[in-house]
Design a protein around this motif. Structure first.
Motif, PDB file in Angstrom:
ATOM      1  N   GLU A  40       0.851  -1.367   0.050  1.00  0.00           N
ATOM      2  CA  GLU A  40      -0.089   0.014   0.171  1.00  0.00           C
ATOM      3  C   GLU A  40       0.780   1.109  -0.067  1.00  0.00           C
ATOM      4  OE1 GLU A  40      -3.292  -0.531   3.187  1.00  0.00           O
ATOM      5  OE2 GLU A  40      -2.497  -2.386   3.172  1.00  0.00           O
ATOM      6  N   ASP A  64       1.095   5.155  -1.154  1.00  0.00           N
ATOM      7  CA  ASP A  64       0.082   6.422  -1.558  1.00  0.00           C
ATOM      8  C   ASP A  64      -1.149   6.302  -2.017  1.00  0.00           C
ATOM      9  OD1 ASP A  64       0.504   9.241  -1.724  1.00  0.00           O
ATOM     10  OD2 ASP A  64       0.938   9.204  -3.826  1.00  0.00           O
ATOM     11  N   GLY A  65      -1.990   5.234  -1.205  1.00  0.00           N
ATOM     12  CA  GLY A  65      -3.361   5.257  -1.666  1.00  0.00           C
ATOM     13  C   GLY A  65      -3.526   3.961  -2.721  1.00  0.00           C
ATOM     14  N   ASP A  66      -2.329   3.454  -3.210  1.00  0.00           N
ATOM     15  CA  ASP A  66      -2.605   2.608  -4.270  1.00  0.00           C
ATOM     16  C   ASP A  66      -2.247   1.337  -3.339  1.00  0.00           C
ATOM     17  OD1 ASP A  66      -3.059   4.240  -6.527  1.00  0.00           O
ATOM     18  OD2 ASP A  66      -0.959   4.555  -6.801  1.00  0.00           O
ATOM     19  N   VAL A  67      -2.898  -0.022  -4.041  1.00  0.00           N
ATOM     20  CA  VAL A  67      -2.633  -1.221  -3.405  1.00  0.00           C
ATOM     21  C   VAL A  67      -2.148  -2.106  -4.573  1.00  0.00           C
ATOM     22  CG1 VAL A  67      -3.657  -3.211  -2.634  1.00  0.00           C
ATOM     23  CG2 VAL A  67      -4.420  -0.934  -1.888  1.00  0.00           C
ATOM     24  N   LYS A  74       8.392   6.801  -0.962  1.00  0.00           N
ATOM     25  CA  LYS A  74       7.154   7.025  -0.342  1.00  0.00           C
ATOM     26  C   LYS A  74       6.990   6.526   1.009  1.00  0.00           C
ATOM     27  CE  LYS A  74       4.614   8.939  -4.498  1.00  0.00           C
ATOM     28  NZ  LYS A  74       3.575   8.682  -5.355  1.00  0.00           N
ATOM     29  N   GLY A 104       5.227   3.671   3.141  1.00  0.00           N
ATOM     30  CA  GLY A 104       3.935   2.638   2.568  1.00  0.00           C
ATOM     31  C   GLY A 104       3.889   1.544   3.599  1.00  0.00           C
TER      32      GLY A 104
END
Length: 231
Positions: A22, A24-27, A45, A47
């Motif tokens: 996960e 920055d909001g992405d999976v 970032k 995570g």
């Protein structure tokens, strides 16, 4: 990229997923641990990685400085062939959110280093069988905080210059070893918790035993400040 349903198999390639990241909001889903950790550490970032199956880390991986990471074992096992490096000013938190909390980080051999900390390691739950190294610099102290988890086999902590080890919890199933190597700057050890089923042994810079069979009810703080590892 993999298209995955129910955190299991890719609907395109059919591979079983080992981990998800996960960022920055992405999976993102990965079939190997090396791909998962390389992607997270390479993203620059903060995570989180959650294990979805047992996996092996074949390569050495180094975090980005100043970033915060979470590794959730989720009841699964990682075998570490090389080493996980936690860079200065970065934080790696190890946890296990599964019901049994029986996930584990295994070094290839219990006498090998599993995690090398230049920044900060926070160990909350799960297990580890392998050595944790702490290597600081004058500008940044390497730190490990043990809040919980299970430490198995020949696990030990090796402290070098500018390092700090705080044991506040956790269970040590064998004798816990703490070694201080090559000290020419401050090294600090704080013991305020933990269950040492067979005691804990702390050796100074000269290889001499300074604490033997410390019991959970005991508390102590040790600070080494010179090249001889003296208090």
């Amino acid at each position: 990229l993999h298209t995955v349903e129910n955190d299991e198999y890719c609907t395109v390639c059919g591979f079983k997923m080992v981990a998800k990241a996960e960022i920055d909001g992405d999976v993102l889903y990965f079939a190997t641990m090396d791909d998962a950790l390389a992607t997270l550490f390479g993203s620059n970032k903060d995570g989180k990685i959650t294990l979805l199956d047992n996996g092996t880390l074949y390569g050495e991986h180094t975090s980005q400085e100043g970033k915060n990471y979470i590794l959730d074992l989720n009841g699964y096992e990682i075998t570490v062939i090389a080493v996980i490096n936690v860079s200065s000013e970065s934080v790696l938190t190890v946890q296990d959110t599964s019901q049994l909390q029986n996930g584990c980080i295994y070094a290839e051999e219990s006498s090998f280093t599993a995690i090398c900390v230049y920044g900060e390691l926070i160990f909350n739950s799960g297990s580890i069988c392998g050595i944790i190294d702490l290597i600081g610099v004058e500008e940044y102290t390497a730190k490990a905080t043990i809040n919980g988890g299970t430490f198995m086999g020949a696990v030990s902590f090796i402290l070098y210059d500018y390092s700090q080890l705080d044991i506040l919890g956790g269970t040590f199933t064998e004798t816990g070893f703490v070694d201080i190597y090559g000290v020419s700057a401050t090294v600090k050890i704080t013991l305020r918790g933990g269950v040492f089923e067979k005691g804990i042994e702390i050796y100074d810079n000269n290889g001499e035993l300074i604490i033997l069979s410390l019991l959970p009810k005991d508390e102590c703080e040790i600070c080494f400040v010179d090249k001889n590892g003296s208090k």
